[in-house]
Design a protein around this motif. Structure first.
Motif, PDB file in Angstrom:
ATOM      1  N   ILE A 141     -23.382  -0.512  -0.865  1.00 14.28           N
ATOM      2  CA  ILE A 141     -24.590  -0.300  -1.658  1.00 14.28           C
ATOM      3  C   ILE A 141     -24.277  -0.250  -3.155  1.00 14.28           C
ATOM      4  N   SER A 142     -23.027   0.085  -3.492  1.00 11.58           N
ATOM      5  CA  SER A 142     -22.643   0.122  -4.910  1.00 11.58           C
ATOM      6  C   SER A 142     -22.715  -1.259  -5.550  1.00 11.58           C
ATOM      7  N   THR A 164     -31.036  -2.866   3.475  1.00 18.69           N
ATOM      8  CA  THR A 164     -30.049  -1.791   3.319  1.00 18.69           C
ATOM      9  C   THR A 164     -30.030  -0.968   4.601  1.00 18.69           C
ATOM     10  N   TRP A 165     -28.828  -0.735   5.131  1.00 16.85           N
ATOM     11  CA  TRP A 165     -28.676  -0.059   6.430  1.00 16.85           C
ATOM     12  C   TRP A 165     -27.486   0.890   6.332  1.00 16.85           C
ATOM     13  N   ASP A 166     -27.418   1.838   7.282  1.00 16.53           N
ATOM     14  CA  ASP A 166     -26.226   2.672   7.330  1.00 16.53           C
ATOM     15  C   ASP A 166     -25.148   1.953   8.144  1.00 16.53           C
ATOM     16  N   GLN A 167     -24.018   2.611   8.362  1.00 18.77           N
ATOM     17  CA  GLN A 167     -22.887   1.953   9.005  1.00 18.77           C
ATOM     18  C   GLN A 167     -22.876   2.152  10.517  1.00 18.77           C
ATOM     19  N   VAL A 211     -27.150  -8.026   3.516  1.00 19.70           N
ATOM     20  CA  VAL A 211     -27.221  -6.667   4.051  1.00 19.70           C
ATOM     21  C   VAL A 211     -26.280  -5.779   3.237  1.00 19.70           C
ATOM     22  N   TYR A 212     -26.825  -4.685   2.694  1.00 20.13           N
ATOM     23  CA  TYR A 212     -26.024  -3.724   1.942  1.00 20.13           C
ATOM     24  C   TYR A 212     -25.873  -2.459   2.792  1.00 20.13           C
ATOM     25  N   PHE A 213     -24.660  -1.909   2.809  1.00 21.38           N
ATOM     26  CA  PHE A 213     -24.376  -0.756   3.652  1.00 21.38           C
ATOM     27  C   PHE A 213     -24.215   0.500   2.804  1.00 21.38           C
ATOM     28  N   SER A 249     -24.335   9.402   4.054  1.00 16.84           N
ATOM     29  CA  SER A 249     -25.144   9.411   2.828  1.00 16.84           C
ATOM     30  C   SER A 249     -26.539   8.886   3.124  1.00 16.84           C
ATOM     31  N   PRO A 250     -27.331   9.598   3.931  1.00 17.42           N
ATOM     32  CA  PRO A 250     -28.660   9.101   4.294  1.00 17.42           C
ATOM     33  C   PRO A 250     -29.613   9.004   3.108  1.00 17.42           C
TER      34      PRO A 250
END
Length: 466
Positions: A300-301, A375-378, A396-398, A403-404
């Motif tokens: 996400i950075s 954007t999704w979590d891992q 897709v950005y993780f 870090s919800p």
């Protein structure tokens, strides 16, 4: 509540009746530790009472050990024989393997001896130094064994110290000190010098908290007030800005606490630390993390600033809400600028393949200008993220681990969805029509962040304007 026993604590006085009860319990149980557990007394205290009373504690243990081997010879299972004779399963397991144990070592059947205090067997020592310590890779500021071998070669050829230092990229003083400290006469032995350097590495010194009473008192007071070691460390800097003596790192406090815990102060340590642990828990750092998926993740950075400030529509956040025992799930998608919600039906399971196909099908219902990014979590359900990106032309950005908040719109929406899909519900009973009805209700709610418009109206305006 601290790392040292309170100075005002008085030593407990045991009565003659308590000591007599311990002797009677040992006659019945034949096990000193069992007596200590039953009466609630320290093991060593009970042991001293029994010895002082003339009880043959070791003889009783020998008889129980003989009984254990008799039971094993009769075909009794190891765990059952251990229970009947009052031994710990780890002890009897070693006996069955032919391992002889003492207080500080274990002798294996092949003759090797493993010392507890060294944590290494004798065959792994070279001149009293552990092989692992000799082979340990240190900071480049320390001389390596290869550099020491080069110093020996240069020294034998009569090369000057400054020339050696230039060839090695070291200061002349470092080379001079190495030769002066590790030469016998005019002979320099690199291997002996390396072993000596390893023995010099440890710095046995008294801990700072034990030599600075004022610092110790401050730390003690902080622990009594339920402060964490990190809070204590930073408060010291604030309270004593000009005093280097009043400095202690959180790690030093932890080390002192856990060192004392090994000496038997476990109850005090449990009260002093919020976690209540009496042993260190190893933590992995970011450098130790393994790749989450086969395909590399874009974090996400690296997400563009236009996505971050919600200036451009068409960028989505996603996640799963799961049902009872994680057996069913629904994929949730939220558009970041309009908060428009889409729910993807996951029939049967929520594997990476199922989630990939459901997301592709859902995203293809949108016009191209609203398919910007996801954007999704891992979670493991996104293991096929590369195939999703190829099919939809959406990167897709993780998010970072744990870090919800980095996908806050989706987290908020998932909370709203629990009104319709409570936790512990079997989500497989809801079909696509049910999901469409819930999404329609959420998208029709006026939202304060949208100026009291609803997500459906905001998305309609975007479609009309384009």
């Amino acid at each position: 509540m601290s790392f040292t026993p309170p100075p005002t604590r008085s030593r407990r006085r045991y009565t003659a009746a308590e000591k007599l009860a311990a002797v009677e319990a040992f006659t019945r149980l034949g096990n000193c530790r069992a007596v200590a557990r039953e009466l609630g007394f320290p093991y060593l205290t009970v042991y001293q009472w029994l010895v002082a009373a003339g009880v043959d504690v070791g003889g009783a243990r020998a008889l129980r050990k003989e009984e254990y081997f008799r039971l094993r010879a009769a075909g009794v299972h190891r765990a059952e024989a251990a229970r009947l004779t009052g031994f710990h399963i780890r002890n009897v397991r070693d006996w069955d393997r032919g391992i002889h144990r003492t207080s500080y070592s274990r002798t294996l059947p092949d003759g090797r001896v493993i010392h507890y205090n060294k944590n290494v067997d004798v065959e792994s020592l070279v001149a009293g130094v552990r092989v692992s310590a000799l082979e340990q890779v240190l900071d480049p500021r320390f001389l390596s064994l290869l550099e020491r071998e080069k110093i020996r070669a240069f020294h034998a050829q009569g090369v000057s110290i400054r020339s050696m230092a230039k060839a090695l990229g070291r200061a002349p003083s470092s080379v001079s000190r190495e030769l002066r400290r590790n030469s016998v006469g005019d002979v320099y032995e690199p291997y002996a010098a390396h072993r000596v350097s390893v023995t010099r590495r440890p710095r046995p010194k008294t801990r700072k908290l034990l030599t600075q009473p004022k610092l110790k008192a401050f730390v003690q007071e902080g622990l009594d007030n339920q402060w964490s070691p990190e809070q204590i460390s930073h408060k010291l800097v604030e309270e004593f800005p000009g005093s280097q003596e009043m400095r202690v790192s959180p790690e030093t406090i932890y080390q002192t606490l856990y060192l004392q815990a090994r000496g038997g102060l476990k109850k005090e340590i449990q009260a002093a630390l919020r976690t209540g642990r009496t042993r260190r828990k190893p933590h992995n750092t970011g450098l130790e993390r393994q790749p989450r998926f086969v395909d590399p993740m874009v974090m996400i950075s690296e997400r563009p600033a236009e996505i971050e400030d919600r200036a451009v529509p068409g960028h989505w956040e996603g996640d799963l809400i799961v049902g009872t025992q994680n057996r069913s799930a629904i994929a949730t998608l939220v558009e970041r600028s309009t908060r428009f919600v889409m729910l993807a039906h996951l029939p049967g399971d929520h594997t990476a393949e199922t989630v990939r196909d459901a997301l592709i099908k859902t995203m293809r219902t949108l016009p191209e200008h609203l398919r910007g990014s996801l954007t999704w979590d891992q979670g493991v359900e996104m293991a096929r993220h590369k195939e999703f990106s190829i099919a939809t032309d959406m990167p897709v950005y993780f998010c970072d681990p744990a870090s919800p908040w980095q996908r806050g719109s989706n987290e908020n929406t998932n909370g709203l969805l629990r009104q319709y899909f409570p936790k512990g519900t079997d989500l497989s009973v809801f079909g696509p029509e049910d999901l469409e009805r819930v999404a329609l209700q959420l998208n029709g709610r006026p939202r304060k962040t949208l100026g009291w418009k609803n997500p459906a109206e905001c998305l309609r305006d975007l479609l009309v304007s384009n």
